[in-house]
Design an enzyme around this catalytic site. Structure first.
Site, PDB file in Angstrom:
ATOM      1  N   SER A   1      -1.740   4.274   1.846  1.00 14.96           N
ATOM      2  CA  SER A   1      -1.682   4.877   0.519  1.00 14.96           C
ATOM      3  C   SER A   1      -2.636   6.052   0.480  1.00 14.96           C
ATOM      4  O   SER A   1      -3.709   6.010   1.099  1.00 14.96           O
ATOM      5  CB  SER A   1      -2.101   3.867  -0.552  1.00 14.96           C
ATOM      6  OG  SER A   1      -2.340   4.509  -1.793  1.00 14.96           O
TER       7      SER A   1
ATOM      8  N   TYR B   1      -9.084  -2.166  -3.037  1.00 17.62           N
ATOM      9  CA  TYR B   1      -7.807  -1.696  -2.489  1.00 17.62           C
ATOM     10  C   TYR B   1      -7.937  -0.369  -1.749  1.00 17.62           C
ATOM     11  O   TYR B   1      -7.499  -0.247  -0.594  1.00 17.62           O
ATOM     12  CB  TYR B   1      -6.776  -1.569  -3.606  1.00 17.62           C
ATOM     13  CG  TYR B   1      -5.458  -0.989  -3.146  1.00 17.62           C
ATOM     14  CD1 TYR B   1      -4.562  -1.766  -2.425  1.00 17.62           C
ATOM     15  CD2 TYR B   1      -5.130   0.335  -3.410  1.00 17.62           C
ATOM     16  CE1 TYR B   1      -3.355  -1.233  -1.984  1.00 17.62           C
ATOM     17  CE2 TYR B   1      -3.926   0.875  -2.978  1.00 17.62           C
ATOM     18  CZ  TYR B   1      -3.045   0.078  -2.264  1.00 17.62           C
ATOM     19  OH  TYR B   1      -1.861   0.616  -1.824  1.00 17.62           O
TER      20      TYR B   1
END
Length: 241
Positions: A148, A164
């Site tokens: 990501s 995350y």
């Protein structure tokens, strides 16, 4: 070995929904036999049936990326079913518990960090190392790690997600290390950013479809033998580290 030997085999982890399912369907559409890796038996078999209904040759593989035993058993299943592996897409990932839609580093529960790393980083290493013997049997093996741009230290996109985002930064670094180690082999490893995709991961509140998010993974999974190694890519090209 029940599969035709010249058919390429792809394992997609977390393939029962969202981007993972779209990757599986996209690879199946171009002729891959797809191993659907997922923890939940019912959801896995439902995904396999949906893929078969769409004309994809698919089979289910029980796979919990946080379990050594599960991953080892999955490798045995793929070996017995297909004999080798041409593509591994490490797609399974979690965001971890949030508070108000964020993970504040100043109040972060370390158990959240451990849980996220166990899936997003340790799980990738666990699965990759278990599948490498099968990948080495393929002519043009490819590994795609779904990352990501929230893990980009340059871009620093999205909300503050102190478990995350660093997990994806570490995944990017691990990807680069695998690429260095495998530089003299035919195994090509890269990381992919699918963009901001409407899935249950984002509360379905995002502009991109799972199919759009899957496109970069499919492209990296089918790179030519002189393709890039150890990079981080999205639809627009290279994503800065």
């Amino acid at each position: 070995m029940g599969r035709v030997n010249d058919t390429k085999i792809a394992l997609v982890t977390g393939a029962n929904k969202g981007i993972g399912f779209a990757i599986a369907r996209g690879l199946g559409a171009i002729g891959f036999t797809v191993a659907v890796g997922a923890r939940d038996d019912a959801r896995r078999e439902e995904a396999v049936e949906r893929l078969r209904a769409a004309g994809v040759d698919a089979f289910g593989v029980a796979l919990d990326v946080t379990s050594d035993d599960s991953v080892a058993a999955a490798a045995v299943t793929i070996e017995q079913t297909a004999g080798r592996l041409d593509v591994l897409v490490n797609n399974a990932g979690i965001s971890g518990r949030t508070d108000g839609g964020a993970q504040d580093p100043t109040t972060l529960d370390l158990d959240v960090v451990r849980t996220v790393l166990d899936t997003n980083v340790f799980g990738v290493v666990r699965v990759t190392n278990a599948m490498l013997p099968l990948l080495r049997r393929a002519d043009s093996p490819r590994i795609v790690n779904m990352s990501s741009n929230m893990g980009s230290l340059t871009l620093q996109t999205g909300p503050i997600m102190a478990a995350y985002a660093p997990s994806k930064s570490m995944l990017n670094s691990v990807t680069a290390q695998y690429a260095r180690r495998l530089a003299e082999t035919n195994v090509i490893v890269n990381a992919a950013c699918p963009g901001y995709v409407a899935t249950d991961f984002t509360g379905f509140n995002a502009p991109r479809t799972p199919e759009q998010g899957a496109a970069i993974a499919i492209r990296l999974a089918t790179l030519p033998d002189d393709g890039p190694r150890g990079g981080f890519f999205d639809d627009e090209g290279v994503v800065p580290w």
